[in-house]
Design a protein around this motif. Structure first.
Motif, PDB file in Angstrom:
ATOM      1  N   MET A  35     -12.950  23.155 -52.459  1.00 13.83           N
ATOM      2  CA  MET A  35     -13.933  22.318 -53.146  1.00 13.83           C
ATOM      3  C   MET A  35     -14.920  21.692 -52.153  1.00 13.83           C
ATOM      4  SD  MET A  35     -13.324  22.845 -56.232  1.00 13.83           S
ATOM      5  CE  MET A  35     -12.176  24.182 -56.464  1.00 13.83           C
ATOM      6  N   TYR A  36     -14.454  21.365 -50.954  1.00 16.09           N
ATOM      7  CA  TYR A  36     -15.355  20.880 -49.903  1.00 16.09           C
ATOM      8  C   TYR A  36     -16.392  21.956 -49.600  1.00 16.09           C
ATOM      9  CZ  TYR A  36     -17.220  19.712 -45.338  1.00 16.09           C
ATOM     10  OH  TYR A  36     -18.083  19.466 -44.303  1.00 16.09           O
ATOM     11  N   ASN A  37     -15.924  23.199 -49.466  1.00 15.13           N
ATOM     12  CA  ASN A  37     -16.840  24.310 -49.164  1.00 15.13           C
ATOM     13  C   ASN A  37     -17.889  24.489 -50.250  1.00 15.13           C
ATOM     14  OD1 ASN A  37     -15.636  24.878 -46.702  1.00 15.13           O
ATOM     15  ND2 ASN A  37     -14.212  26.348 -47.578  1.00 15.13           N
ATOM     16  N   VAL A  38     -17.492  24.357 -51.506  1.00 11.92           N
ATOM     17  CA  VAL A  38     -18.456  24.449 -52.617  1.00 11.92           C
ATOM     18  C   VAL A  38     -19.495  23.336 -52.474  1.00 11.92           C
ATOM     19  CG1 VAL A  38     -18.753  24.203 -55.126  1.00 11.92           C
ATOM     20  CG2 VAL A  38     -16.857  25.571 -54.224  1.00 11.92           C
ATOM     21  N   GLY A  39     -19.024  22.122 -52.240  1.00 12.44           N
ATOM     22  CA  GLY A  39     -19.935  20.992 -52.077  1.00 12.44           C
ATOM     23  C   GLY A  39     -20.872  21.168 -50.897  1.00 12.44           C
ATOM     24  N   PHE A  40     -20.350  21.685 -49.790  1.00 15.63           N
ATOM     25  CA  PHE A  40     -21.175  21.875 -48.602  1.00 15.63           C
ATOM     26  C   PHE A  40     -22.229  22.952 -48.828  1.00 15.63           C
ATOM     27  CE2 PHE A  40     -22.265  23.754 -44.513  1.00 15.63           C
ATOM     28  CZ  PHE A  40     -22.651  22.625 -43.813  1.00 15.63           C
ATOM     29  N   ARG A  41     -21.842  24.037 -49.492  1.00 12.06           N
ATOM     30  CA  ARG A  41     -22.814  25.111 -49.730  1.00 12.06           C
ATOM     31  C   ARG A  41     -23.979  24.628 -50.587  1.00 12.06           C
ATOM     32  NH1 ARG A  41     -18.056  28.493 -49.912  1.00 12.06           N
ATOM     33  NH2 ARG A  41     -17.953  28.250 -52.150  1.00 12.06           N
ATOM     34  N   ILE A  42     -23.724  23.698 -51.469  1.00 15.82           N
ATOM     35  CA  ILE A  42     -24.789  23.200 -52.340  1.00 15.82           C
ATOM     36  C   ILE A  42     -25.606  22.111 -51.654  1.00 15.82           C
ATOM     37  CG2 ILE A  42     -25.284  21.986 -54.508  1.00 15.82           C
ATOM     38  CD1 ILE A  42     -22.851  23.521 -55.674  1.00 15.82           C
ATOM     39  N   THR A  43     -24.936  21.171 -50.992  1.00 16.17           N
ATOM     40  CA  THR A  43     -25.661  20.046 -50.380  1.00 16.17           C
ATOM     41  C   THR A  43     -26.193  20.379 -49.002  1.00 16.17           C
ATOM     42  OG1 THR A  43     -23.680  19.080 -49.346  1.00 16.17           O
ATOM     43  CG2 THR A  43     -24.240  18.346 -51.604  1.00 16.17           C
ATOM     44  N   GLY A  44     -25.521  21.266 -48.287  1.00 14.52           N
ATOM     45  CA  GLY A  44     -25.950  21.616 -46.939  1.00 14.52           C
ATOM     46  C   GLY A  44     -25.723  20.512 -45.928  1.00 14.52           C
ATOM     47  N   ASN A  45     -24.842  19.559 -46.258  1.00 11.59           N
ATOM     48  CA  ASN A  45     -24.627  18.404 -45.395  1.00 11.59           C
ATOM     49  C   ASN A  45     -23.142  18.027 -45.445  1.00 11.59           C
ATOM     50  OD1 ASN A  45     -24.312  15.354 -45.114  1.00 11.59           O
ATOM     51  ND2 ASN A  45     -26.409  15.639 -44.392  1.00 11.59           N
ATOM     52  N   ALA A  46     -22.516  17.913 -44.275  1.00  6.40           N
ATOM     53  CA  ALA A  46     -21.076  17.638 -44.209  1.00  6.40           C
ATOM     54  C   ALA A  46     -20.724  16.275 -44.815  1.00  6.40           C
ATOM     55  CB  ALA A  46     -20.587  17.715 -42.766  1.00  6.40           C
ATOM     56  N   ASP A  47     -21.525  15.254 -44.521  1.00  3.88           N
ATOM     57  CA  ASP A  47     -21.240  13.927 -45.077  1.00  3.88           C
ATOM     58  C   ASP A  47     -21.362  13.931 -46.599  1.00  3.88           C
ATOM     59  OD1 ASP A  47     -20.738  12.838 -42.574  1.00  3.88           O
ATOM     60  OD2 ASP A  47     -22.801  12.132 -42.309  1.00  3.88           O
ATOM     61  N   ASP A  48     -22.403  14.584 -47.103  1.00  7.92           N
ATOM     62  CA  ASP A  48     -22.565  14.685 -48.556  1.00  7.92           C
ATOM     63  C   ASP A  48     -21.422  15.477 -49.181  1.00  7.92           C
ATOM     64  OD1 ASP A  48     -24.884  13.186 -48.530  1.00  7.92           O
ATOM     65  OD2 ASP A  48     -26.223  14.918 -48.602  1.00  7.92           O
ATOM     66  N   ALA A  49     -20.986  16.540 -48.509  1.00 10.98           N
ATOM     67  CA  ALA A  49     -19.872  17.342 -49.028  1.00 10.98           C
ATOM     68  C   ALA A  49     -18.594  16.518 -49.080  1.00 10.98           C
ATOM     69  CB  ALA A  49     -19.675  18.600 -48.183  1.00 10.98           C
ATOM     70  N   ASP A  50     -18.373  15.662 -48.068  1.00 12.25           N
ATOM     71  CA  ASP A  50     -17.212  14.759 -48.092  1.00 12.25           C
ATOM     72  C   ASP A  50     -17.302  13.809 -49.286  1.00 12.25           C
ATOM     73  OD1 ASP A  50     -15.800  15.661 -45.834  1.00 12.25           O
ATOM     74  OD2 ASP A  50     -16.932  14.351 -44.478  1.00 12.25           O
ATOM     75  N   ASP A  51     -18.492  13.252 -49.501  1.00  9.10           N
ATOM     76  CA  ASP A  51     -18.695  12.351 -50.642  1.00  9.10           C
ATOM     77  C   ASP A  51     -18.455  13.072 -51.962  1.00  9.10           C
ATOM     78  OD1 ASP A  51     -19.351  10.335 -48.873  1.00  9.10           O
ATOM     79  OD2 ASP A  51     -21.524  10.485 -49.214  1.00  9.10           O
ATOM     80  N   VAL A  52     -18.984  14.280 -52.067  1.00 10.00           N
ATOM     81  CA  VAL A  52     -18.801  15.082 -53.283  1.00 10.00           C
ATOM     82  C   VAL A  52     -17.319  15.308 -53.535  1.00 10.00           C
ATOM     83  CG1 VAL A  52     -19.057  17.424 -54.225  1.00 10.00           C
ATOM     84  CG2 VAL A  52     -21.041  16.239 -53.279  1.00 10.00           C
ATOM     85  N   ASN A  83     -21.302  19.706 -60.252  1.00  9.92           N
ATOM     86  CA  ASN A  83     -22.131  18.660 -60.865  1.00  9.92           C
ATOM     87  C   ASN A  83     -22.368  17.490 -59.913  1.00  9.92           C
ATOM     88  OD1 ASN A  83     -22.509  20.020 -63.292  1.00  9.92           O
ATOM     89  ND2 ASN A  83     -20.682  19.136 -64.213  1.00  9.92           N
ATOM     90  N   LYS A  84     -21.334  17.072 -59.203  1.00 11.04           N
ATOM     91  CA  LYS A  84     -21.481  15.973 -58.239  1.00 11.04           C
ATOM     92  C   LYS A  84     -22.436  16.381 -57.115  1.00 11.04           C
ATOM     93  CE  LYS A  84     -18.380  13.090 -59.973  1.00 11.04           C
ATOM     94  NZ  LYS A  84     -18.770  11.851 -60.617  1.00 11.04           N
ATOM     95  N   ALA A  85     -22.304  17.615 -56.621  1.00  6.75           N
ATOM     96  CA  ALA A  85     -23.166  18.096 -55.538  1.00  6.75           C
ATOM     97  C   ALA A  85     -24.622  18.177 -55.994  1.00  6.75           C
ATOM     98  CB  ALA A  85     -22.687  19.457 -55.037  1.00  6.75           C
ATOM     99  N   ILE A  86     -24.844  18.691 -57.186  1.00  3.52           N
ATOM    100  CA  ILE A  86     -26.204  18.779 -57.729  1.00  3.52           C
ATOM    101  C   ILE A  86     -26.790  17.375 -57.879  1.00  3.52           C
ATOM    102  CG2 ILE A  86     -27.579  19.402 -59.766  1.00  3.52           C
ATOM    103  CD1 ILE A  86     -26.721  21.808 -58.025  1.00  3.52           C
ATOM    104  N   ASN A  87     -25.978  16.420 -58.320  1.00  2.12           N
ATOM    105  CA  ASN A  87     -26.462  15.043 -58.450  1.00  2.12           C
ATOM    106  C   ASN A  87     -26.920  14.491 -57.104  1.00  2.12           C
ATOM    107  OD1 ASN A  87     -25.929  15.021 -61.184  1.00  2.12           O
ATOM    108  ND2 ASN A  87     -23.986  13.938 -60.989  1.00  2.12           N
ATOM    109  N   ILE A  88     -26.177  14.766 -56.051  1.00  3.02           N
ATOM    110  CA  ILE A  88     -26.566  14.291 -54.717  1.00  3.02           C
ATOM    111  C   ILE A  88     -27.861  14.954 -54.270  1.00  3.02           C
ATOM    112  CG2 ILE A  88     -25.934  14.470 -52.271  1.00  3.02           C
ATOM    113  CD1 ILE A  88     -23.143  13.572 -53.022  1.00  3.02           C
TER     114      ILE A  88
END
Length: 181
Positions: A35-52, A83-88
């Motif tokens: 799930m971290y990897n999914v978040g990172f691929r969408i946000t492109g940012n490690a901190d944002d992926a952690d938050d997601v 959805n969380k990643a897209i929101n960010i």
């Protein structure tokens, strides 16, 4: 064998519903990396992926009663993560809209014999350089396997915008890969 894995998984979810912290942790450990990897691929940012990741698990655990089991738990959780990643990404977009022109700067052509070979690392770096919208659509389409209608619904855009963003992302990716990153 497969049935026992599902029973164990269902048991973990049932224990989570009763507030069992050990079950929460086991479920988290089972899905966190993917799930971290999914978040990172969408946000492109490690901190944002952690938050997601954190926000998605908090939401998932709080709304476990709404999980009906129609889809796998992983698919249900992935939808929350997306959805969380897209929101960010959308929040970031509203905070500072990048000028699209800055991505159209012509780079000098490098002679083929001086270019590095194409590597996974170079492709990852190129994807990270894409503007948020391009990277999100590219990730959702190519990596996560969503179609344009689903991407349009997730991101709140039209299908034609999704298609256009994907085409622009591919073109920009090719451009980045021709040059040294």
């Amino acid at each position: 064998m497969e049935q026992s894995v599902f029973n164990l998984h269902d048991e973990l979810i049932s224990r989570c519903r009763t507030g069992d912290r050990e079950a929460h942790y086991k479920l988290y450990r089972q899905y966190a990396k993917a799930m971290y990897n999914v978040g990172f691929r969408i946000t492109g940012n490690a901190d944002d992926a952690d938050d997601v990741l954190q926000e998605a698990f908090i939401s998932a655990f709080r709304s476990l009663d709404s999980y009906r089991g129609d889809a796998s738990f992983g698919a249900w959780l992935k939808r929350i993560v997306v959805n969380k990643a897209i929101n960010i990404v959308q929040k970031r977009k509203h905070e500072s809209l990048p000028e699209d022109d800055r991505w159209d700067v012509a780079e000098p052509e490098v002679a083929a014999e001086y270019r590095e070979e194409l590597t996974v690392d170079k492709v990852k770096r190129a994807i990270e350089q894409l503007p948020d919208g391009y990277r999100s659509v590219l990730s959702l389409y190519l990596i996560e396997g969503y179609d344009h209608q689903e991407i349009a619904e997730i991101m709140g855009i039209s299908e034609s915008t999704s298609k256009s963003q994907l085409n622009r992302a591919k073109a920009k990716l090719r451009e980045f890969l021709k040059t040294d990153l």
